[in-house]
Design a protein around this motif. Sequence first.
Motif, PDB file in Angstrom:
ATOM      1  N   LEU A   1     -54.802  20.153 -18.282  1.00 22.58           N
ATOM      2  CA  LEU A   1     -55.895  20.541 -19.372  1.00 22.58           C
ATOM      3  C   LEU A   1     -57.009  20.869 -18.357  1.00 22.58           C
ATOM      4  O   LEU A   1     -57.834  21.174 -19.797  1.00 22.58           O
ATOM      5  CB  LEU A   1     -56.268  19.772 -20.558  1.00 22.58           C
ATOM      6  CG  LEU A   1     -55.153  19.222 -21.497  1.00 22.58           C
ATOM      7  CD1 LEU A   1     -55.238  17.825 -21.639  1.00 22.58           C
ATOM      8  CD2 LEU A   1     -54.926  20.401 -21.896  1.00 22.58           C
ATOM      9  N   GLY A   2     -57.791  20.538 -17.846  1.00 23.65           N
ATOM     10  CA  GLY A   2     -59.064  21.068 -17.281  1.00 23.65           C
ATOM     11  C   GLY A   2     -59.598  20.126 -17.329  1.00 23.65           C
ATOM     12  O   GLY A   2     -61.403  19.922 -17.456  1.00 23.65           O
TER      13      GLY A   2
ATOM     14  N   VAL B   1     -62.654  10.521 -27.737  1.00 21.61           N
ATOM     15  CA  VAL B   1     -62.450  12.155 -28.473  1.00 21.61           C
ATOM     16  C   VAL B   1     -63.107  13.138 -26.879  1.00 21.61           C
ATOM     17  O   VAL B   1     -64.446  12.663 -27.722  1.00 21.61           O
ATOM     18  CB  VAL B   1     -62.958  12.212 -29.738  1.00 21.61           C
ATOM     19  CG1 VAL B   1     -62.566  13.745 -30.168  1.00 21.61           C
ATOM     20  CG2 VAL B   1     -61.831  12.064 -30.672  1.00 21.61           C
TER      21      VAL B   1
ATOM     22  N   ARG C   1     -64.605  16.068 -24.685  1.00 23.25           N
ATOM     23  CA  ARG C   1     -63.780  18.090 -25.526  1.00 23.25           C
ATOM     24  C   ARG C   1     -64.874  18.145 -24.097  1.00 23.25           C
ATOM     25  O   ARG C   1     -65.680  17.851 -23.401  1.00 23.25           O
ATOM     26  CB  ARG C   1     -65.172  18.138 -26.523  1.00 23.25           C
ATOM     27  CG  ARG C   1     -65.249  19.685 -26.152  1.00 23.25           C
ATOM     28  CD  ARG C   1     -64.816  20.287 -27.815  1.00 23.25           C
ATOM     29  NE  ARG C   1     -66.776  20.107 -28.358  1.00 23.25           N
ATOM     30  CZ  ARG C   1     -67.097  20.762 -29.059  1.00 23.25           C
ATOM     31  NH1 ARG C   1     -66.196  21.382 -30.000  1.00 23.25           N
ATOM     32  NH2 ARG C   1     -68.283  20.328 -29.499  1.00 23.25           N
ATOM     33  N   ARG C   2     -63.916  19.840 -23.392  1.00 22.92           N
ATOM     34  CA  ARG C   2     -64.238  20.565 -22.080  1.00 22.92           C
ATOM     35  C   ARG C   2     -64.251  22.096 -22.967  1.00 22.92           C
ATOM     36  O   ARG C   2     -62.591  22.446 -23.188  1.00 22.92           O
ATOM     37  CB  ARG C   2     -64.098  19.128 -21.380  1.00 22.92           C
ATOM     38  CG  ARG C   2     -65.030  21.294 -19.777  1.00 22.92           C
ATOM     39  CD  ARG C   2     -64.317  20.392 -18.641  1.00 22.92           C
ATOM     40  NE  ARG C   2     -64.177  21.541 -17.371  1.00 22.92           N
ATOM     41  CZ  ARG C   2     -65.104  22.047 -16.736  1.00 22.92           C
ATOM     42  NH1 ARG C   2     -66.522  21.489 -16.708  1.00 22.92           N
ATOM     43  NH2 ARG C   2     -65.505  22.705 -16.348  1.00 22.92           N
ATOM     44  N   ASN C   3     -65.043  22.978 -23.136  1.00 26.93           N
ATOM     45  CA  ASN C   3     -64.453  24.568 -22.754  1.00 26.93           C
ATOM     46  C   ASN C   3     -63.963  23.884 -24.076  1.00 26.93           C
ATOM     47  O   ASN C   3     -62.981  24.949 -24.107  1.00 26.93           O
ATOM     48  CB  ASN C   3     -63.782  25.151 -21.912  1.00 26.93           C
ATOM     49  CG  ASN C   3     -64.866  25.214 -20.758  1.00 26.93           C
ATOM     50  OD1 ASN C   3     -66.144  25.017 -20.925  1.00 26.93           O
ATOM     51  ND2 ASN C   3     -64.454  25.280 -19.870  1.00 26.93           N
ATOM     52  N   GLY C   4     -64.248  23.706 -25.596  1.00 25.26           N
ATOM     53  CA  GLY C   4     -63.112  23.648 -26.418  1.00 25.26           C
ATOM     54  C   GLY C   4     -61.741  23.373 -26.229  1.00 25.26           C
ATOM     55  O   GLY C   4     -61.723  23.074 -27.539  1.00 25.26           O
ATOM     56  N   THR C   5     -61.086  22.645 -25.691  1.00 31.29           N
ATOM     57  CA  THR C   5     -60.432  21.544 -26.100  1.00 31.29           C
ATOM     58  C   THR C   5     -60.699  20.013 -26.204  1.00 31.29           C
ATOM     59  O   THR C   5     -61.814  19.784 -25.505  1.00 31.29           O
ATOM     60  CB  THR C   5     -59.909  21.599 -24.256  1.00 31.29           C
ATOM     61  OG1 THR C   5     -59.401  23.133 -23.946  1.00 31.29           O
ATOM     62  CG2 THR C   5     -57.942  21.044 -24.516  1.00 31.29           C
ATOM     63  N   GLU C   6     -60.285  19.711 -27.427  1.00 30.25           N
ATOM     64  CA  GLU C   6     -60.409  18.260 -27.839  1.00 30.25           C
ATOM     65  C   GLU C   6     -59.711  17.621 -27.363  1.00 30.25           C
ATOM     66  O   GLU C   6     -57.995  17.625 -27.328  1.00 30.25           O
ATOM     67  CB  GLU C   6     -61.402  18.529 -28.614  1.00 30.25           C
ATOM     68  CG  GLU C   6     -62.539  18.958 -29.116  1.00 30.25           C
ATOM     69  CD  GLU C   6     -62.984  18.384 -30.608  1.00 30.25           C
ATOM     70  OE1 GLU C   6     -63.632  18.612 -30.880  1.00 30.25           O
ATOM     71  OE2 GLU C   6     -62.240  17.873 -31.620  1.00 30.25           O
ATOM     72  N   LEU C   7     -59.808  16.241 -26.694  1.00 31.70           N
ATOM     73  CA  LEU C   7     -58.197  15.707 -26.635  1.00 31.70           C
ATOM     74  C   LEU C   7     -59.348  14.336 -26.810  1.00 31.70           C
ATOM     75  O   LEU C   7     -60.191  13.560 -26.550  1.00 31.70           O
ATOM     76  CB  LEU C   7     -58.153  15.226 -24.307  1.00 31.70           C
ATOM     77  CG  LEU C   7     -57.355  14.486 -24.394  1.00 31.70           C
ATOM     78  CD1 LEU C   7     -56.159  15.808 -24.895  1.00 31.70           C
ATOM     79  CD2 LEU C   7     -57.294  14.003 -23.114  1.00 31.70           C
TER      80      LEU C   7
END
Lengths: 76, 626
Positions: free
Chosen positions: A31-32, A50, A52-58
């Motif tokens: 996922l980067g 939670v 976040r990096r570059n708009g990806t949330e996990l």
Amino acid sequence: MTGVLGDVDPGASVSIERVPDDDVRARLLRLGLLDGPVECRHRLRKGPVVLRRNGTELALGADLADAIEVTPAEER
Amino acid sequence: MSCHETRAPDVDAEETVALVGCPNVGKSVVFGALADRYVDVSNYPGTTVDTTEAAFDGRRLTDTPGVHGISSFDEEERVTRDIVLDADAVVNVVDATQIERDLFVTLQLLDMGVPTVVALNMMDEAEAEGVAVDAEALEDRLGVPVVPTVAVDGTGIDTLRERVDEACAPDSTPVSRWFDEIPDDVEATRAEKTLLVEGDEPTAERVPTGDIVADGGAPPLADVGRREDVYAHRRRRVEGIADDVSAREDRESSRAEWLSDLLLNPLTGTPLALAMLGGIYYVIGDLVAQRLVDFLEVVVFGEYYNPAVESAVGGLFPDAGWAEPLEFLLLNDSLGLLTVTVQYMLGVLLPLVVAFYFVISLLEDSGVLPRLAVLTDRGLERVGLNGRAIVPMIVGVGCVTMAVITTRMVGSRRERLISTALLGLAIPCSAQLGVIMGLLAGLGIVWWFGYLGVLLVVLGVAGLLLDRTLPGESTPLVTELPRMRLPRAGNLLRKTHSRTKMFLREAIPLFGATAVVVSGLQYVGGLAAIQRALSPVTGLLGLPQEFGRVLILGLIRRDFAAAGMTDVALGPAEVFVGLVVITLFVPCILSMTVILKERDARSALAMWLGSWTVAFGVGGLLAVIL
């Protein structure tokens, strides 16, 4: 200075240094989230974190977050 | 553009095109836009994952489950991997707002040599969010066609359709540097070699290894895996490409982000979540499970359908003795194949299934589901589950049968077992809850809290015990939070329709068979014998023998049991014990049928017997205490 992801305050940026579980590490890598600094968006009390990096949330469960080692990243 | 077709199309077989991409990138919308005509939804063989197929320009178009990579981390990924390995070409749908994430799959497909066209989707959202992506530059860097699209309004779909023929993959990619580590006598395609150096175990087990197996003991290809090196190298390539072809402006946070923050903050998220649960309960548990189902059962089936069928079919049978069992099988009042069985399928199950799939699709498409999982993760962790198990628990209060299907989304086999067992044991369904609330209201508020308390204790203790005793460990919550967005009505309806159709196709034969068996048992007096055999149990509970009839009714429908309780004269303590027992007691026939379909026969039987044991154990204990 290393700490665990479970102790990171919301809003702080950290670099993920060590993920003990092979599969979880591979999934974060895909996922980067291991490419560079990630932002801690939320941390629920005794609950998930939670990221976040570059708009990806996990979201990662609390026990998992407590096992992941991180270092503070430079604020962008 | 130089391109190399890596797989010659098989002349005999129909050519297949697979749609591949991360979750929530608009794959199903692209699928709907490309498909000539809708063909079929089915379970991928040997799994609980459903895939959709349609005709497309004389080819077969297959939608795959959304994945973040071609690998084997879960059932969805295994299905997608198998479909990709069989496909002649792939349309890779990429979310233009998240190309740093999505290009990993793209580069993996190209490393595997799979002929690919990229649909750069959601260009409108990218623009709105200040993300600029240069599609031509991306095409140059990837070496395969890249088509900008906005699938929801059809933009770019015609171009995409035309360019599927140009699907290709570069002759060679940097991943080949690791191919040397695969022993020479291993016969593998480029796609398989890529998966082998990534340490994909199912591929390692499947690929023919020449005579290496005879020499060594351990799986010969297990050591080849360089997953982290390969992934890290591919990530660097992704970052390089993304930096060159896209730019991200800093914008103020959007309304979707604001809503997401509200949901994830327990102070605001908990009341919001409770309000949503209330809404879901109202729709599934009250509007559909009570009002609509009541109307269908009482009016449509009770007044029109059943009497009409009984007189029409009943008249066909001669007065001969041989016809009697057949007539009983088709028309009896408890589970006749042409009457009550049809009533359950169309009057009860169908409306519930439709409502349920609609609500689930709504929660999925809006991005609410994973956020609920985050909120409830800690609590569910204590009973061996993770946050994703919140969905079955919510739906279970509406209808346990439906909830059993949603246990598909909770992760590992172990977690599915725990959540199914808890559902079957301690979650009362709305149909039953209505009658139970009525009976308890007559006793007073203290009994109502006592009832809730007993259920929660049983739920907690059973969860803890299952967590301790079942082999394996619970998997931690690792879930992506897609952007929150307003769901599209068309997409919701399409999902609801295809899932309902698939569910009914599998459930109807199973339920029909169950009806035949139960009716048969009743005809030969089996049910009455069971009632007599139950008398020691009713004695243990301190209840009259008539309660045995309530239990048998409960086997067929849980709310029948609750309703049957109103006919038996009982004191307050007896009513309380009776209600606890019929709640904990086995799930209804519909639920059991679905449990049997979703789990294996052994687990279903264990759950069945377990429910009996717990119900009578707890009931007996309460009878002694009270």
